[in-house]
Design a protein around this motif. Structure first.
Motif, mmCIF file in Angstrom:
data_model
loop_
_atom_site.group_PDB
_atom_site.id
_atom_site.type_symbol
_atom_site.label_atom_id
_atom_site.label_comp_id
_atom_site.label_asym_id
_atom_site.label_seq_id
_atom_site.Cartn_x
_atom_site.Cartn_y
_atom_site.Cartn_z
ATOM 1 N N ILE A 1 -10.059 3.598 -4.580
ATOM 2 C CA ILE A 1 -9.940 4.331 -3.316
ATOM 3 C C ILE A 1 -8.492 4.775 -3.074
ATOM 4 C CG2 ILE A 1 -9.716 2.182 -1.943
ATOM 5 C CD1 ILE A 1 -11.385 3.546 0.258
ATOM 6 N N GLU A 2 -7.531 3.880 -3.366
ATOM 7 C CA GLU A 2 -6.127 4.217 -3.106
ATOM 8 C C GLU A 2 -5.507 5.014 -4.256
ATOM 9 O OE1 GLU A 2 -5.369 3.984 -0.212
ATOM 10 O OE2 GLU A 2 -5.900 2.072 0.717
ATOM 11 N N PRO B 1 -9.566 14.397 3.533
ATOM 12 C CA PRO B 1 -8.526 13.493 4.045
ATOM 13 C C PRO B 1 -8.801 12.043 3.632
ATOM 14 C CG PRO B 1 -10.038 14.084 5.810
ATOM 15 C CD PRO B 1 -10.450 14.897 4.604
ATOM 16 N N PRO B 2 -7.766 11.199 3.644
ATOM 17 C CA PRO B 2 -7.897 9.814 3.178
ATOM 18 C C PRO B 2 -9.056 9.053 3.801
ATOM 19 C CG PRO B 2 -5.630 10.272 3.859
ATOM 20 C CD PRO B 2 -6.414 11.494 4.132
ATOM 21 N N GLU B 3 -9.327 9.307 5.087
ATOM 22 C CA GLU B 3 -10.385 8.555 5.772
ATOM 23 C C GLU B 3 -11.770 8.987 5.308
ATOM 24 O OE1 GLU B 3 -8.185 10.574 7.183
ATOM 25 O OE2 GLU B 3 -9.055 11.809 8.778
ATOM 26 N N GLN B 4 -11.850 10.033 4.482
ATOM 27 C CA GLN B 4 -13.138 10.452 3.942
ATOM 28 C C GLN B 4 -13.231 10.197 2.433
ATOM 29 O OE1 GLN B 4 -13.065 13.531 7.525
ATOM 30 N NE2 GLN B 4 -14.040 14.416 5.719
ATOM 31 N N SER C 1 -12.244 -1.018 -4.655
ATOM 32 C CA SER C 1 -11.004 -1.512 -4.052
ATOM 33 C C SER C 1 -10.705 -2.940 -4.466
ATOM 34 C CB SER C 1 -11.083 -1.428 -2.521
ATOM 35 O OG SER C 1 -12.161 -2.201 -2.036
ATOM 36 N N THR D 1 -6.615 -6.849 0.017
ATOM 37 C CA THR D 1 -5.254 -6.643 0.507
ATOM 38 C C THR D 1 -4.974 -7.644 1.614
ATOM 39 O OG1 THR D 1 -5.960 -5.039 2.169
ATOM 40 C CG2 THR D 1 -5.323 -4.153 0.012
ATOM 41 N N GLU E 1 -6.547 15.068 -0.420
ATOM 42 C CA GLU E 1 -6.445 16.020 0.682
ATOM 43 C C GLU E 1 -5.868 17.356 0.195
ATOM 44 O OE1 GLU E 1 -4.292 14.572 4.122
ATOM 45 O OE2 GLU E 1 -5.654 15.739 5.372
ATOM 46 N N PHE F 1 -17.200 13.950 2.027
ATOM 47 C CA PHE F 1 -16.665 12.650 1.614
ATOM 48 C C PHE F 1 -16.669 12.563 0.094
ATOM 49 C CE2 PHE F 1 -18.008 11.855 5.901
ATOM 50 C CZ PHE F 1 -17.217 10.822 6.370
ATOM 51 N N ARG G 1 -6.733 8.711 -2.776
ATOM 52 C CA ARG G 1 -6.285 9.188 -1.468
ATOM 53 C C ARG G 1 -4.982 9.995 -1.466
ATOM 54 N NH1 ARG G 1 -8.008 3.869 2.072
ATOM 55 N NH2 ARG G 1 -9.842 4.805 3.050
ATOM 56 N N SER H 1 0.836 -1.211 0.000
ATOM 57 C CA SER H 1 0.000 0.000 0.000
ATOM 58 C C SER H 1 0.869 1.259 0.000
ATOM 59 C CB SER H 1 -0.933 -0.016 1.221
ATOM 60 O OG SER H 1 -0.190 -0.133 2.420
ATOM 61 N N ASP H 2 1.969 1.241 0.732
ATOM 62 C CA ASP H 2 2.852 2.410 0.758
ATOM 63 C C ASP H 2 3.491 2.638 -0.609
ATOM 64 O OD1 ASP H 2 2.290 2.886 3.408
ATOM 65 O OD2 ASP H 2 4.133 1.996 4.187
ATOM 66 N N ILE I 1 1.218 -3.997 3.990
ATOM 67 C CA ILE I 1 -0.085 -4.401 3.460
ATOM 68 C C ILE I 1 0.103 -4.572 1.956
ATOM 69 C CG2 ILE I 1 -2.434 -3.606 2.999
ATOM 70 C CD1 ILE I 1 -2.337 -2.372 5.840
ATOM 71 N N ASN J 1 -12.310 -6.407 -4.605
ATOM 72 C CA ASN J 1 -12.941 -6.437 -3.287
ATOM 73 C C ASN J 1 -14.316 -5.797 -3.320
ATOM 74 O OD1 ASN J 1 -12.956 -6.708 -0.312
ATOM 75 N ND2 ASN J 1 -12.860 -4.469 -0.364
#
Lengths: 334, 334
Positions: free
Chosen positions: B192-193, B206-209, B214, B217, B200, B185, B196, B139-140, B228, B235
């Motif tokens: 999604i990734e 922000p990523p959590e919104q 997807s 993972t 922001e 949101f 993200r 993921s990173d 991850i 998914n």
């Protein structure tokens, strides 16, 4: 005379000032339910380190993500997970509509109160019970069912409301972190929609910051109205190695602080502390048989074994419920 | 003489006052890129209605949830979804490591620039391309790949940075809602990734919104470090009836405002407006061939047909890009 009065005034002023300072100090202690000790000091030092402008470990507010396990970390989990009490009560409430349950396992044993026989059915039996009570209704209906239940559900040993079986020191910690710009999340093996209806009121954590296990759902129209229907099909297990996966899925960035109590939280703590920069990981150790429960390596619920072995080498702080907490539960609300 | 001076002063004061008022009015307009008209008035009235204390439609701040589609709602989506440009560029970048792609479809056609042949492979071909470019790394790592790419990726027609192909009026709308206590949101069919790493900075989300489609993972240790890993396995598809499901899964409460542009957003708008209380649903209509693109009922991308048919009867506001927006894109940032 004048000198005496002056001395008197000065003495009074000193006493008053000291009293005031003590009051201010008490008022300023954000964690009054914690005893002064290594655990509390670690929390306070960490928060200072990441929030103080100019600190070499400074973390911008949007990146201050803190994750909390729920069962055993924010509220009790003995003698059984509280969600199991919900399942039991729901099976009883639904039994009249399901006459076949009186002879069908695992329902029959549960209705007779024979938990041993239920447990003998293993994971399959538990899944059957979970699906019978968590699926088949809309998301709005389930939320209402949980809200109604949690309003009166009581602990089998203490008779307290389950929402009063939440830990005062942890609620202070949640508030302290939020007051310092953190966003606090719950990351639990429990059901996501089981926690959401009350997490905001009890913990100050809004629904969008609750992560948990889930079943599949489906959007459809009923009488022309859109609903989300809960299906009897597992979607995600937010436990062990599932916790970092759930965190990435929902939050999309790595937390800098994580709090757990069992080996189910091990990977969440490892993920949180597995990157550079200031990190905080803490484990609530249930070592207080008098005020709560005492269990760890051999418990059937909330087993804590690897975590105890590795905490020191990993720099994770073990919180002794017995020694670090002045208070365990807050005042009763009913 | 004195009277003339006085009159002069008064005149100057009036002019100055008028100028000042105009400045203040401009400064106070939270939506300067919007023309005055029904769409802008609807937004302003809705926000007033749900935020003004004592209003019968008042909504407490934590419940002020607003959801925005991304492609075609916050940034352009023609001539192809921008994520398709990412896939193309990644296949090219990875081709040297995959000599077999020179003869293997759909890679061979994509590398030759024959998009028609790629499209002929249908959904299966697109999925293959998506998995080859979105899975197989951590993921990173994926986040870094997207960040690097988005920093320079340009639009094939305009030559502008893709992040400069975002709509100024919608960015003002996001900020206006947030200034009024809303949580904003993104709810997109896009990855999604993929969103993200830049949402922001570009949108203030922000990523959590960010909610999106997807792949699966997996958490694992690599050289003792937790990672991850992104797996080549779908998914969740966050489109059409998947949008309300994604919203419930991530947010856990029903939005009161929703913004989309295509029939892929229909169910999200229906879910948002399908409950009592003040609700706002808006559809960006791409009717501006001069400043952006013009397409709707027959477009292969961002098809808007049901939404146009039903908007009036459902109380959804159609935003005319041509008439309601003073500006489409903000100034270029490079």
């Amino acid at each position: 005379m004048k000198a005496r009065i002056t001395r008197g005034y000065i003495a009074a002023a000193i006493v008053w000032t000291l009293a005031l300072s003590a009051t201010v100090a008490r008022a300023q202690d954000p964690l009054p339910a914690w005893n002064d000790g290594a655990a509390k000091a670690r929390v306070v030092a960490f928060v200072k380190e990441v929030t103080e402008p100019g600190s070499k470990s400074f973390v911008p507010a949007p990146e201050r993500i803190a994750v909390f396990d729920n069962d055993g970390t924010l509220w009790s989990e003995q003698p059984v997970y509280f969600q199991a009490l919900f399942i039991r009560d729901r099976v009883k409430a639904l039994a009249a509509k399901h006459p076949e349950w009186s002879t069908k396992e695992p329902f029959a044993s549960l209705l007779k109160g024979d938990l041993k026989a239920v447990m003998a059915g293993g994971e399959k039996a538990l899944l059957q019970l979970a699906m019978a009570t968590h699926a088949g209704m809309t998301s709005d209906e389930f939320s209402a069912i949980v809200s109604d239940w949690i309003a009166t559900a009581k602990h089998p040993n203490t008779g307290r409301l389950l929402t009063d079986m939440t830990y005062q020191p942890m609620k202070e910690l949640l508030a302290f972190l939020r007051a310092n710009g953190f966003k606090t999340f719950i990351v639990s093996g429990g059901g996501i929609e089981f926690m959401r209806p009350w997490a905001e009121r009890v913990y100050g954590v809004p629904p969008e910051q609750v992560i948990g296990s889930s079943i599949k759902t489906k959007y459809e129209l009923r009488d022309g109205k859109p609903v989300i229907v809960r299906l009897p099909d597992l979607n995600f297990i937010d436990d062990k190695a599932g916790k970092p996966v759930g965190i990435q899925q929902h939050i999309g960035r790595r937390p800098i602080a994580a709090f757990g109590n069992s080996d189910g939280d091990y990977e969440m703590l490892a993920w949180t502390t597995g990157a550079p920069g200031a990190r905080l990981a803490m484990i609530v150790h249930h070592d207080d048989a008098t005020r709560e429960f005492a269990y760890d390596r051999k418990s059937h619920i909330g087993k804590l074994d690897r975590g105890l072995n590795d905490a020191a080498s990993k720099g994770w702080t073990v919180i002794s419920m017995k020694n670090d907490w002045k208070t365990v539960f807050g005042p009763e609300t009913r």
